[in-house]
Design an enzyme around this catalytic site. Structure first.
Site, PDB file in Angstrom:
ATOM      1  N   ASP A  36     -56.462   7.699 101.022  1.00  0.00           N
ATOM      2  CA  ASP A  36     -56.972   9.012 100.604  1.00  0.00           C
ATOM      3  C   ASP A  36     -57.101   9.903 101.839  1.00  0.00           C
ATOM      4  O   ASP A  36     -57.299   9.417 102.952  1.00  0.00           O
ATOM      5  CB  ASP A  36     -58.343   8.865  99.928  1.00  0.00           C
ATOM      6  CG  ASP A  36     -58.604   9.967  98.909  1.00  0.00           C
ATOM      7  OD1 ASP A  36     -58.606   9.682  97.695  1.00  0.00           O
ATOM      8  OD2 ASP A  36     -58.786  11.136  99.321  1.00  0.00           O
ATOM      9  N   ASN A  89     -50.246   8.646  93.485  1.00  0.00           N
ATOM     10  CA  ASN A  89     -51.168   9.218  92.500  1.00  0.00           C
ATOM     11  C   ASN A  89     -51.919  10.442  93.015  1.00  0.00           C
ATOM     12  O   ASN A  89     -52.415  11.243  92.211  1.00  0.00           O
ATOM     13  CB  ASN A  89     -52.146   8.103  92.080  1.00  0.00           C
ATOM     14  CG  ASN A  89     -53.343   8.639  91.357  1.00  0.00           C
ATOM     15  OD1 ASN A  89     -53.230   9.047  90.196  1.00  0.00           O
ATOM     16  ND2 ASN A  89     -54.484   8.670  92.022  1.00  0.00           N
ATOM     17  N   TYR A 157     -48.958  23.825  89.473  1.00  0.00           N
ATOM     18  CA  TYR A 157     -49.252  22.434  89.092  1.00  0.00           C
ATOM     19  C   TYR A 157     -48.218  21.924  88.098  1.00  0.00           C
ATOM     20  O   TYR A 157     -47.663  20.835  88.260  1.00  0.00           O
ATOM     21  CB  TYR A 157     -50.656  22.383  88.487  1.00  0.00           C
ATOM     22  CG  TYR A 157     -51.120  20.996  88.117  1.00  0.00           C
ATOM     23  CD1 TYR A 157     -51.739  20.179  89.057  1.00  0.00           C
ATOM     24  CD2 TYR A 157     -50.961  20.505  86.827  1.00  0.00           C
ATOM     25  CE1 TYR A 157     -52.175  18.908  88.718  1.00  0.00           C
ATOM     26  CE2 TYR A 157     -51.391  19.234  86.481  1.00  0.00           C
ATOM     27  CZ  TYR A 157     -51.999  18.444  87.429  1.00  0.00           C
ATOM     28  OH  TYR A 157     -52.437  17.181  87.100  1.00  0.00           O
ATOM     29  N   LYS A 161     -45.434  18.836  88.602  1.00  0.00           N
ATOM     30  CA  LYS A 161     -45.401  17.623  87.781  1.00  0.00           C
ATOM     31  C   LYS A 161     -44.042  17.463  87.093  1.00  0.00           C
ATOM     32  O   LYS A 161     -43.582  16.337  86.858  1.00  0.00           O
ATOM     33  CB  LYS A 161     -46.544  17.639  86.773  1.00  0.00           C
ATOM     34  CG  LYS A 161     -47.933  17.586  87.430  1.00  0.00           C
ATOM     35  CD  LYS A 161     -48.102  16.354  88.302  1.00  0.00           C
ATOM     36  CE  LYS A 161     -49.519  16.204  88.826  1.00  0.00           C
ATOM     37  NZ  LYS A 161     -49.687  15.006  89.675  1.00  0.00           N
ATOM     38  N   THR A 192     -62.148  13.886  84.759  1.00  0.00           N
ATOM     39  CA  THR A 192     -62.339  13.603  86.184  1.00  0.00           C
ATOM     40  C   THR A 192     -62.662  14.916  86.882  1.00  0.00           C
ATOM     41  O   THR A 192     -62.500  15.996  86.310  1.00  0.00           O
ATOM     42  CB  THR A 192     -61.086  12.986  86.839  1.00  0.00           C
ATOM     43  OG1 THR A 192     -60.051  13.966  86.823  1.00  0.00           O
ATOM     44  CG2 THR A 192     -60.610  11.741  86.120  1.00  0.00           C
TER      45      THR A 192
HETATM   46  P1  NAD Z   1     -59.449  13.412  91.497  1.00  0.00           P
HETATM   47  O1  NAD Z   1     -59.615  14.779  92.069  1.00  0.00           O
HETATM   48  O2  NAD Z   1     -60.587  12.763  90.779  1.00  0.00           O
HETATM   49  O3  NAD Z   1     -58.912  12.420  92.635  1.00  0.00           O
HETATM   50  C1  NAD Z   1     -57.826  12.761  93.434  1.00  0.00           C
HETATM   51  C2  NAD Z   1     -57.936  12.069  94.790  1.00  0.00           C
HETATM   52  O4  NAD Z   1     -56.773  12.464  95.564  1.00  0.00           O
HETATM   53  C3  NAD Z   1     -59.163  12.485  95.591  1.00  0.00           C
HETATM   54  O5  NAD Z   1     -59.824  11.347  96.100  1.00  0.00           O
HETATM   55  C4  NAD Z   1     -58.592  13.340  96.711  1.00  0.00           C
HETATM   56  O6  NAD Z   1     -59.327  13.256  97.923  1.00  0.00           O
HETATM   57  C5  NAD Z   1     -57.203  12.745  96.880  1.00  0.00           C
HETATM   58  N1  NAD Z   1     -56.278  13.690  97.519  1.00  0.00           N
HETATM   59  C6  NAD Z   1     -56.181  15.029  97.307  1.00  0.00           C
HETATM   60  N2  NAD Z   1     -55.250  15.553  98.126  1.00  0.00           N
HETATM   61  C7  NAD Z   1     -54.749  14.531  98.862  1.00  0.00           C
HETATM   62  C8  NAD Z   1     -53.772  14.449  99.889  1.00  0.00           C
HETATM   63  N3  NAD Z   1     -53.139  15.538 100.339  1.00  0.00           N
HETATM   64  N4  NAD Z   1     -53.487  13.242 100.428  1.00  0.00           N
HETATM   65  C9  NAD Z   1     -54.156  12.125  99.996  1.00  0.00           C
HETATM   66  N5  NAD Z   1     -55.096  12.152  99.040  1.00  0.00           N
HETATM   67  C10 NAD Z   1     -55.398  13.334  98.477  1.00  0.00           C
HETATM   68  O7  NAD Z   1     -58.178  13.548  90.523  1.00  0.00           O
HETATM   69  P2  NAD Z   1     -57.626  12.636  89.312  1.00  0.00           P
HETATM   70  O8  NAD Z   1     -57.972  13.304  88.043  1.00  0.00           O
HETATM   71  O9  NAD Z   1     -57.957  11.214  89.512  1.00  0.00           O
HETATM   72  O10 NAD Z   1     -56.078  12.879  89.536  1.00  0.00           O
HETATM   73  C11 NAD Z   1     -55.200  11.891  90.036  1.00  0.00           C
HETATM   74  C12 NAD Z   1     -53.797  12.271  89.647  1.00  0.00           C
HETATM   75  O11 NAD Z   1     -53.713  12.420  88.226  1.00  0.00           O
HETATM   76  C13 NAD Z   1     -53.327  13.614  90.224  1.00  0.00           C
HETATM   77  O12 NAD Z   1     -51.970  13.506  90.610  1.00  0.00           O
HETATM   78  C14 NAD Z   1     -53.470  14.559  89.053  1.00  0.00           C
HETATM   79  O13 NAD Z   1     -52.608  15.650  89.151  1.00  0.00           O
HETATM   80  C15 NAD Z   1     -53.100  13.644  87.906  1.00  0.00           C
HETATM   81  N6  NAD Z   1     -53.529  14.088  86.573  1.00  0.00           N
HETATM   82  C16 NAD Z   1     -54.840  14.328  86.332  1.00  0.00           C
HETATM   83  C17 NAD Z   1     -55.203  14.780  85.065  1.00  0.00           C
HETATM   84  C18 NAD Z   1     -56.626  15.117  84.743  1.00  0.00           C
HETATM   85  O14 NAD Z   1     -56.876  15.678  83.683  1.00  0.00           O
HETATM   86  N7  NAD Z   1     -57.574  14.783  85.598  1.00  0.00           N
HETATM   87  C19 NAD Z   1     -54.243  14.946  84.072  1.00  0.00           C
HETATM   88  C20 NAD Z   1     -52.920  14.669  84.356  1.00  0.00           C
HETATM   89  C21 NAD Z   1     -52.580  14.240  85.619  1.00  0.00           C
END
Ligand code: NAD
Length: 257
Positions: A36, A89, A157, A161, A192
């Site tokens: 992270d 991720n 975004y 994706k 989240t």
């Molecule tokens: P989150 O914000 O809870 O966690 C994301 C983590 O990624 C955080 O710990 C952050 O510090 C880390 N991060 C951010 N930028 C970074 C970088 N440049 N390098 C390394 N780490 C980095 O988010 P989440 O909801 O767990 O999302 C995880 C993945 O799922 C993402 O790719 C997001 O786009 C995708 N996603 C989320 C949702 C949703 O509704 N939450 C829906 C579809 C897809």
């Protein structure tokens, strides 16, 4: 145990989907490299795994930087001995991401750099490590917005994706005969921090929920279960898929009252 003897690297492992997946993979016998940009968060998750008797390391890396991605893979191989599962991720959803007219170039560039180039860098340095270990599984987190347009605009975004999905398909085809499987995980809207910060009023949350047949946000641990299937040998004939885990969102035209 479904991942006994495997080494998994998870980016964005400090929170949300990545954190839940790290904890679940460790419970299923994997050694986990928790990566992270927020090093405290990564360390916290690695310590949680260790306290429960599992094996984990914490690595700080910004996935938009090539050098960081090269060293996250090197550190994982050095400390944990190999790489079998690569979970690209990490991602962001910028608060100022909007439609084409209102999205600033800087927001577009930052979003694409982390969400799309980050996956490319993960694969650029991770795939040679998977080859060295005799094959493995790559899971790239895309989103339901890679499949459908979102009613609440978030153009950078969504474009990022869509790129993840296209990249996933091609990598799956290119590496299929090397024992490297590549799949995309397409979560629906989750409860989240990433999405709850973006949908920052009750009205915006309800606007999004209108589209979800199950009528609720998903949970990070529900994505971890899907990632576990894609990571394990149970999915040995599965590659190039867009695995939607979305409460029925992409199946719906009109949702029930
Ligand atoms: P989150 O914000 O809870 O966690 C994301 C983590 O990624 C955080 O710990 C952050 O510090 C880390 N991060 C951010 N930028 C970074 C970088 N440049 N390098 C390394 N780490 C980095 O988010 P989440 O909801 O767990 O999302 C995880 C993945 O799922 C993402 O790719 C997001 O786009 C995708 N996603 C989320 C949702 C949703 O509704 N939450 C829906 C579809 C897809």
């Amino acid at each position: 145990m479904r991942l006994k003897g495997k080494v998994a690297l998870i980016t964005g492992g400090g929170a949300g989907i990545g954190r839940e997946t790290a904890l679940l993979f460790a419970k299923e016998g994997a050694s986990v490299s928790v990566v992270d940009v927020a090093s405290d968060a990564a360390t916290g998750v690695a310590e949680e795994i260790q306290a429960a008797g599992g094996k984990a390391i914490a690595v700080r890396a910004d996935v938009s930087r090539a050098g960081d991605c090269e060293s996250m893979v090197a550190e994982t191989e050095e400390s944990l001995g190999a790489l079998h599962v690569l979970f690209n991720n990490a991602g962001i959803m910028h608060g100022d991401d909007a439609d084409a007219v209102d999205t600033e170039e800087s927001v577009w560039d930052l979003t694409l750099a982390i969400n799309l180039k980050g996956v490319f860098f993960g694969c650029k340095y991770g795939i040679p490590a998977l080859r060295r270990s005799g094959g493995g599984s790559v899971i790239n987190t895309a989103s339901f917005v890679a499949l459908m347009g979102a009613a609440t605009p978030q153009l950078a975004y969504t474009a990022s994706k869509g790129g993840v999905l296209a990249l996933t398909r091609e990598l799956a085809v290119v590496h299929a005969r090397e024992g490297i499987r590549v799949n995309a995980l397409c979560p629906g809207p989750l409860r989240t921090k990433l999405l709850m910060d973006f949908l920052d009023t009750e009205e915006k949350k309800q606007r999004r929920l209108v589209h979800v047949p199950m009528g609720r946000f998903g949970e990070a641990h529900e994505m971890a279960q899907a990632a576990l299937y894609l990571a394990s040998d149970e999915s040995s004939y599965v590659t190039g898929t867009e695995f939607a885990v979305d409460g029925g969102l992409t199946a719906a035209y009109v949702t029930p009252e």
